[in-house]
Design a protein around this motif. Structure first.
Motif, PDB file in Angstrom:
ATOM      1  N   LYS A  81     -14.178   2.288   4.089  1.00  0.00           N
ATOM      2  CA  LYS A  81     -15.589   2.558   4.374  1.00  0.00           C
ATOM      3  C   LYS A  81     -16.460   2.230   3.167  1.00  0.00           C
ATOM      4  N   LYS A  82     -15.937   2.526   1.977  1.00  0.00           N
ATOM      5  CA  LYS A  82     -16.700   2.301   0.747  1.00  0.00           C
ATOM      6  C   LYS A  82     -16.819   0.812   0.432  1.00  0.00           C
ATOM      7  N   PHE A  83     -15.718   0.094   0.581  1.00  0.00           N
ATOM      8  CA  PHE A  83     -15.696  -1.337   0.301  1.00  0.00           C
ATOM      9  C   PHE A  83     -15.554  -2.064   1.626  1.00  0.00           C
ATOM     10  N   LYS A  84     -16.635  -2.675   2.063  1.00  0.00           N
ATOM     11  CA  LYS A  84     -16.697  -3.258   3.411  1.00  0.00           C
ATOM     12  C   LYS A  84     -15.815  -4.478   3.590  1.00  0.00           C
ATOM     13  N   THR A  85     -15.548  -5.200   2.518  1.00  0.00           N
ATOM     14  CA  THR A  85     -14.747  -6.413   2.642  1.00  0.00           C
ATOM     15  C   THR A  85     -13.521  -6.333   1.736  1.00  0.00           C
ATOM     16  N   LYS A  86     -12.584  -7.188   2.040  1.00  0.00           N
ATOM     17  CA  LYS A  86     -11.371  -7.261   1.229  1.00  0.00           C
ATOM     18  C   LYS A  86     -11.709  -7.648  -0.201  1.00  0.00           C
ATOM     19  N   GLN A  87     -12.643  -8.567  -0.376  1.00  0.00           N
ATOM     20  CA  GLN A  87     -12.998  -9.021  -1.717  1.00  0.00           C
ATOM     21  C   GLN A  87     -13.677  -7.919  -2.528  1.00  0.00           C
ATOM     22  N   GLU A  88     -14.511  -7.107  -1.896  1.00  0.00           N
ATOM     23  CA  GLU A  88     -15.121  -5.969  -2.598  1.00  0.00           C
ATOM     24  C   GLU A  88     -14.047  -5.002  -3.079  1.00  0.00           C
ATOM     25  N   PHE A  89     -13.055  -4.752  -2.250  1.00  0.00           N
ATOM     26  CA  PHE A  89     -11.940  -3.877  -2.603  1.00  0.00           C
ATOM     27  C   PHE A  89     -11.180  -4.438  -3.796  1.00  0.00           C
ATOM     28  N   ILE A  90     -10.865  -5.717  -3.747  1.00  0.00           N
ATOM     29  CA  ILE A  90     -10.122  -6.368  -4.833  1.00  0.00           C
ATOM     30  C   ILE A  90     -10.904  -6.289  -6.139  1.00  0.00           C
ATOM     31  N   ALA A 140      -2.580  -4.542 -13.986  1.00  0.00           N
ATOM     32  CA  ALA A 140      -1.758  -5.522 -14.698  1.00  0.00           C
ATOM     33  C   ALA A 140      -1.108  -6.518 -13.750  1.00  0.00           C
ATOM     34  N   ASN A 141      -1.096  -6.221 -12.460  1.00  0.00           N
ATOM     35  CA  ASN A 141      -0.494  -7.112 -11.476  1.00  0.00           C
ATOM     36  C   ASN A 141      -1.503  -7.373 -10.347  1.00  0.00           C
ATOM     37  N   PRO A 142      -2.411  -8.332 -10.537  1.00  0.00           N
ATOM     38  CA  PRO A 142      -3.447  -8.598  -9.540  1.00  0.00           C
ATOM     39  C   PRO A 142      -2.900  -8.985  -8.166  1.00  0.00           C
ATOM     40  N   GLN A 143      -1.700  -9.528  -8.138  1.00  0.00           N
ATOM     41  CA  GLN A 143      -1.109  -9.914  -6.856  1.00  0.00           C
ATOM     42  C   GLN A 143      -0.867  -8.673  -5.979  1.00  0.00           C
ATOM     43  N   LEU A 144      -0.476  -7.563  -6.601  1.00  0.00           N
ATOM     44  CA  LEU A 144      -0.301  -6.320  -5.843  1.00  0.00           C
ATOM     45  C   LEU A 144      -1.609  -5.868  -5.216  1.00  0.00           C
ATOM     46  N   ILE A 145      -2.693  -5.998  -5.959  1.00  0.00           N
ATOM     47  CA  ILE A 145      -4.004  -5.602  -5.440  1.00  0.00           C
ATOM     48  C   ILE A 145      -4.348  -6.456  -4.230  1.00  0.00           C
ATOM     49  N   GLU A 146      -4.125  -7.747  -4.338  1.00  0.00           N
ATOM     50  CA  GLU A 146      -4.444  -8.642  -3.230  1.00  0.00           C
ATOM     51  C   GLU A 146      -3.566  -8.373  -2.009  1.00  0.00           C
ATOM     52  N   GLU A 147      -2.304  -8.074  -2.226  1.00  0.00           N
ATOM     53  CA  GLU A 147      -1.416  -7.762  -1.112  1.00  0.00           C
ATOM     54  C   GLU A 147      -1.802  -6.437  -0.455  1.00  0.00           C
ATOM     55  N   ALA A 188      -4.805  -5.222  -0.369  1.00  0.00           N
ATOM     56  CA  ALA A 188      -6.041  -5.518   0.355  1.00  0.00           C
ATOM     57  C   ALA A 188      -5.738  -6.196   1.693  1.00  0.00           C
ATOM     58  N   LYS A 189      -4.787  -7.108   1.709  1.00  0.00           N
ATOM     59  CA  LYS A 189      -4.409  -7.755   2.963  1.00  0.00           C
ATOM     60  C   LYS A 189      -3.885  -6.738   3.968  1.00  0.00           C
ATOM     61  N   GLU A 190      -3.102  -5.780   3.479  1.00  0.00           N
ATOM     62  CA  GLU A 190      -2.566  -4.747   4.373  1.00  0.00           C
ATOM     63  C   GLU A 190      -3.685  -3.876   4.935  1.00  0.00           C
ATOM     64  N   LEU A 191      -4.674  -3.548   4.115  1.00  0.00           N
ATOM     65  CA  LEU A 191      -5.760  -2.668   4.573  1.00  0.00           C
ATOM     66  C   LEU A 191      -6.770  -3.394   5.437  1.00  0.00           C
ATOM     67  N   TRP A 201       0.842  -1.197   0.000  1.00  0.00           N
ATOM     68  CA  TRP A 201       0.000   0.000   0.000  1.00  0.00           C
ATOM     69  C   TRP A 201       0.876   1.246   0.000  1.00  0.00           C
ATOM     70  N   GLU A 202       1.863   1.290   0.869  1.00  0.00           N
ATOM     71  CA  GLU A 202       2.737   2.465   0.971  1.00  0.00           C
ATOM     72  C   GLU A 202       3.551   2.690  -0.295  1.00  0.00           C
ATOM     73  N   SER A 203       4.062   1.625  -0.873  1.00  0.00           N
ATOM     74  CA  SER A 203       4.959   1.784  -2.013  1.00  0.00           C
ATOM     75  C   SER A 203       4.244   1.897  -3.359  1.00  0.00           C
ATOM     76  N   ASN A 204       2.996   1.430  -3.463  1.00  0.00           N
ATOM     77  CA  ASN A 204       2.317   1.426  -4.755  1.00  0.00           C
ATOM     78  C   ASN A 204       1.006   2.207  -4.791  1.00  0.00           C
ATOM     79  N   CYS A 205       0.375   2.407  -3.655  1.00  0.00           N
ATOM     80  CA  CYS A 205      -0.975   2.983  -3.671  1.00  0.00           C
ATOM     81  C   CYS A 205      -1.071   4.348  -2.995  1.00  0.00           C
TER      82      CYS A 205
END
Length: 85
Positions: A45-54, A70-77, A79-82, A23-27
Motif C-alpha cells: 500500500k505504501k509503495f505502489k509500484t515494484k520500482q518504488e519498493f526496490i 548488500a544483495n540487491p538481487q534479493l530485493i528485486e526477487e 519485489a517480484k514476489e510481492l 520474501w518468506e525466507s529473507n523478509c
C-alpha cells in the motif's frame, strides 16, 4: 530400506526449504508486524509500484536492512514476489 526412507526424508526437507520464496525466507521473519511494523500488505500500500519498493529498500537507513541491502538481487526477487513480474 531404512537408508532409502531416511534419504527420502532428507530430500523432502531440503526440497521444502528450497521452495520457500525470497520474501518468506529473507523478509517475512522481520516484516511480520512485530519486529518491523510494515507487513507485506502495508508495504504494497505504501509503495505502489515494484520500482518504488526496490528504491525504498535500497535507500533505507535502517541498520536492520544492511544485510539485505548488500544483495540487491534479493530485493528485486522479493519485489517480484510481492508485485508480480
Amino acid at each position: 530400506m531404512r537408508k532409502v526412507i531416511v534419504g527420502l526424508a532428507v530430500f523432502a526437507a531440503l526440497t521444502a526449504q528450497a521452495s520457500a520464496g525470497v520474501w518468506e525466507s529473507n523478509c517475512a521473519g522481520c516484516h511480520n508486524g512485530s519486529v518491523a511494523q510494515s507487513t507485506a500488505e502495508v508495504l504494497k500500500k505504501k509503495f505502489k509500484t515494484k520500482q518504488e519498493f526496490i528504491n525504498a529498500a535500497k535507500n533505507t537507513t535502517n541498520p536492520m536492512m544492511a544485510g539485505i541491502k548488500a544483495n540487491p538481487q534479493l530485493i528485486e526477487e522479493a519485489a517480484k514476489e510481492l508485485y508480480g513480474k
